[in-house]
Design a protein around this motif. Sequence first.
Motif, mmCIF file in Angstrom:
data_model
loop_
_atom_site.group_PDB
_atom_site.id
_atom_site.type_symbol
_atom_site.label_atom_id
_atom_site.label_comp_id
_atom_site.label_asym_id
_atom_site.label_seq_id
_atom_site.Cartn_x
_atom_site.Cartn_y
_atom_site.Cartn_z
ATOM 1 N N GLU A 305 53.462 10.802 126.435
ATOM 2 C CA GLU A 305 53.441 9.481 127.084
ATOM 3 C C GLU A 305 53.219 9.668 128.576
ATOM 4 O O GLU A 305 53.942 10.444 129.213
ATOM 5 N N VAL A 306 52.241 8.966 129.141
ATOM 6 C CA VAL A 306 51.948 9.108 130.568
ATOM 7 C C VAL A 306 52.029 7.760 131.268
ATOM 8 O O VAL A 306 51.487 6.765 130.787
ATOM 9 N N THR A 307 52.754 7.743 132.395
ATOM 10 C CA THR A 307 52.794 6.547 133.232
ATOM 11 C C THR A 307 52.150 6.901 134.571
ATOM 12 O O THR A 307 52.007 8.084 134.912
ATOM 13 N N TYR A 308 51.781 5.906 135.323
ATOM 14 C CA TYR A 308 51.120 6.149 136.614
ATOM 15 C C TYR A 308 51.954 5.562 137.750
ATOM 16 O O TYR A 308 52.342 4.392 137.708
ATOM 17 N N ASN A 309 52.263 6.390 138.729
ATOM 18 C CA ASN A 309 52.977 5.960 139.916
ATOM 19 C C ASN A 309 52.250 6.608 141.096
ATOM 20 O O ASN A 309 52.535 7.740 141.473
ATOM 21 N N VAL A 310 51.278 5.881 141.617
ATOM 22 C CA VAL A 310 50.329 6.489 142.561
ATOM 23 C C VAL A 310 50.976 6.820 143.910
ATOM 24 O O VAL A 310 51.667 5.998 144.509
ATOM 25 N N ASP A 311 50.767 8.045 144.349
ATOM 26 C CA ASP A 311 51.192 8.482 145.685
ATOM 27 C C ASP A 311 50.040 8.154 146.634
ATOM 28 O O ASP A 311 48.948 8.719 146.508
ATOM 29 N N PRO A 312 50.266 7.204 147.576
ATOM 30 C CA PRO A 312 49.146 6.746 148.405
ATOM 31 C C PRO A 312 48.493 7.875 149.210
ATOM 32 O O PRO A 312 47.276 7.837 149.437
ATOM 33 N N ILE A 313 49.274 8.857 149.632
ATOM 34 C CA ILE A 313 48.687 9.950 150.434
ATOM 35 C C ILE A 313 47.740 10.775 149.582
ATOM 36 O O ILE A 313 46.578 11.006 149.939
ATOM 37 N N ARG A 314 48.232 11.204 148.416
ATOM 38 C CA ARG A 314 47.362 12.013 147.531
ATOM 39 C C ARG A 314 46.152 11.203 147.061
ATOM 40 O O ARG A 314 45.037 11.719 146.985
ATOM 41 N N GLN A 315 46.379 9.903 146.738
ATOM 42 C CA GLN A 315 45.261 9.095 146.239
ATOM 43 C C GLN A 315 44.174 8.959 147.307
ATOM 44 O O GLN A 315 42.977 9.073 147.013
ATOM 45 N N ALA A 316 44.600 8.737 148.557
ATOM 46 C CA ALA A 316 43.615 8.603 149.644
ATOM 47 C C ALA A 316 42.838 9.904 149.802
ATOM 48 O O ALA A 316 41.619 9.888 150.029
ATOM 49 N N ILE A 317 43.521 11.025 149.661
ATOM 50 C CA ILE A 317 42.831 12.317 149.772
ATOM 51 C C ILE A 317 41.803 12.439 148.652
ATOM 52 O O ILE A 317 40.618 12.720 148.889
ATOM 53 N N ALA A 318 42.259 12.204 147.408
ATOM 54 C CA ALA A 318 41.373 12.361 146.239
ATOM 55 C C ALA A 318 40.174 11.423 146.316
ATOM 56 O O ALA A 318 39.054 11.799 145.932
ATOM 57 N N ASP A 319 40.380 10.210 146.840
ATOM 58 C CA ASP A 319 39.285 9.233 146.910
ATOM 59 C C ASP A 319 38.180 9.698 147.864
ATOM 60 O O ASP A 319 37.045 9.223 147.772
ATOM 61 N N GLY A 320 38.501 10.616 148.768
ATOM 62 C CA GLY A 320 37.477 11.124 149.687
ATOM 63 C C GLY A 320 36.851 12.426 149.218
ATOM 64 O O GLY A 320 36.023 13.002 149.928
ATOM 65 N N TRP A 321 37.251 12.930 148.065
ATOM 66 C CA TRP A 321 36.734 14.204 147.571
ATOM 67 C C TRP A 321 35.615 13.982 146.560
ATOM 68 O O TRP A 321 35.549 12.927 145.923
ATOM 69 N N PRO A 322 34.746 14.973 146.402
ATOM 70 C CA PRO A 322 33.656 14.816 145.429
ATOM 71 C C PRO A 322 34.153 14.771 143.985
ATOM 72 O O PRO A 322 35.274 15.205 143.700
ATOM 73 N N MET A 323 33.311 14.258 143.101
ATOM 74 C CA MET A 323 33.633 14.237 141.667
ATOM 75 C C MET A 323 33.093 15.479 140.979
ATOM 76 O O MET A 323 33.507 15.831 139.879
ATOM 77 N N ALA A 324 32.105 16.102 141.603
ATOM 78 C CA ALA A 324 31.534 17.337 141.049
ATOM 79 C C ALA A 324 30.880 18.096 142.195
ATOM 80 O O ALA A 324 30.572 17.512 143.241
ATOM 81 N N LEU A 325 30.674 19.402 142.006
ATOM 82 C CA LEU A 325 29.997 20.224 143.002
ATOM 83 C C LEU A 325 28.670 20.701 142.427
ATOM 84 O O LEU A 325 28.582 21.063 141.247
ATOM 85 N N GLU A 326 27.670 20.708 143.267
ATOM 86 C CA GLU A 326 26.352 21.188 142.855
ATOM 87 C C GLU A 326 26.339 22.704 143.106
ATOM 88 O O GLU A 326 26.502 23.136 144.247
ATOM 89 N N ASP A 327 26.157 23.523 142.041
ATOM 90 C CA ASP A 327 26.340 24.963 142.240
ATOM 91 C C ASP A 327 25.148 25.802 141.767
ATOM 92 O O ASP A 327 25.329 26.956 141.362
ATOM 93 N N THR A 328 23.932 25.232 141.853
ATOM 94 C CA THR A 328 22.771 26.014 141.391
ATOM 95 C C THR A 328 22.555 27.281 142.229
ATOM 96 O O THR A 328 22.085 28.286 141.710
#
Length: 363
Positions: A305-328
């Motif tokens: 069972e998973v609940t969500y309690n968002v940490d605003p600091i971590r969420q703000a950090i994650a929202d500025g990070w890429p979803m994937a890296l291009e590694d060719t």
Amino acid sequence: MQCLRGAVKHAGSGVERLTSAVRGFGSSSQHFRASPPPWCTDADPPKVLITGGLGQLGVGLAKLLRRRFGKNNVILSDIRKPPSHVDHNGPFIFSDILDYKNLREIVVNNNISWLVHYSAVLSAVGENNVALAREVNITGLHNILDIATEHGLRLFVPSTIGAFGPSSPRDPAPELCVQRPRTIYGVSKVHAELMGEYYHHRYGLDFRCLRYPGIISADSQPGGGTTDYAVQIFHAAVKTGRFECNLRGDTRLPMMYIDDCLRATLEFLEAPAASLLGRTYNINATSFTPRDLVREIQKGLPDLEVTYNVDPIRQAIADGWPMALEDTAARRDWGWKHEYGLSELVRTMLTHIATGNQLAQTY
Ligand SMILES: NC(=O)c1ccc[n+]([C@@H]2O[C@H](COP(=O)([O-])OP(=O)(O)OC[C@H]3O[C@@H](n4cnc5c(N)ncnc54)[C@H](O)[C@@H]3O)[C@@H](O)[C@H]2O)c1
Ligand SMILES: C[C@@H](O)[C@H](N)C(=O)O
């Protein structure tokens, strides 16, 4: 080269349930190369020093490098006391990267030829203590760069998805693009990338840098980053069957199983300099959201069972990070290839944690 310094101054039933659930998953597909690649012509193995070695990644890397180069050729170091199992596996010494003289003494006395610089203050902890992050991640790096240059070392410094920011392309983030991170961690990692490349061009330093995704490991704990949830959820799932996630369920981030990360590091360290068209490379494996991860874990542990309690600091950090890296570039220049996608990663993590818990109950 001293002149350079001057100049640049749960519980039982759950475990059984899990064990039977993961039995069908099979075993880890990990396999590390047992012998040096044909192009590795060094007569003597390198003498390796790992700084910040008691964090999430260092002990595993030491194990891998010791298998390859010999137990006594890899020295693990940190500013904390090592647990007894680490102490018994090979040399461990105290080393504070902020103490330049001590660091230099260690390099000289042990004839170090490769330096893996893992000491760092990670993203979430760094936002809570900017002064400490600046000191360790920037001042400490300066010591490392100077010492590596003075003693002709091969220097590996990991960077991160955190070196990108909200204005970087996010899916995927290319190797070369705008990098304006909004964390002290990210700023310090961009600084490390640029300083290392500068020292390479200016002084010939054999600087090597990989931008790691969030790393997932079973037998080592994360050190205070934004991607920590993706490790903690496995332990909570097995122990209590419940987890509170501090990121939103739709937060997609690049992630990698630790075996892929450590193998990439060794392969990159061994790559002939001539094959490296760059000195800082992205490496990518898989990307997932908390919801994707929960769905995959529930295939083995349907009662999670998973609940969500968002940490605003971590969420703000994650929202500025890429979803994937291009590694060719990494795949082209030194043959990078990941082995663990999301399903392999989840099966392997659950298998390791179930096995570890069974062993712990036995002793
Ligand atoms: N784990 C990840 O998901 C991840 C992802 C991308 C990049 N990285 C990078 O990989 C490296 C290793 O990461 P980790 O997860 O093992 O980090 P961690 O936070 O778990 O460990 C860092 C270690 O540095 C040590 N340290 C702190 N101050 C020090 C000092 N003054 N002198 C010497 N050691 C000191 C700490 O005691 C700790 O053991 C870091 O540079 C990190 O930025 C990690
Ligand atoms: C992604 C990485 O650098 C680290 N795990 C953090 O979240 O800070």
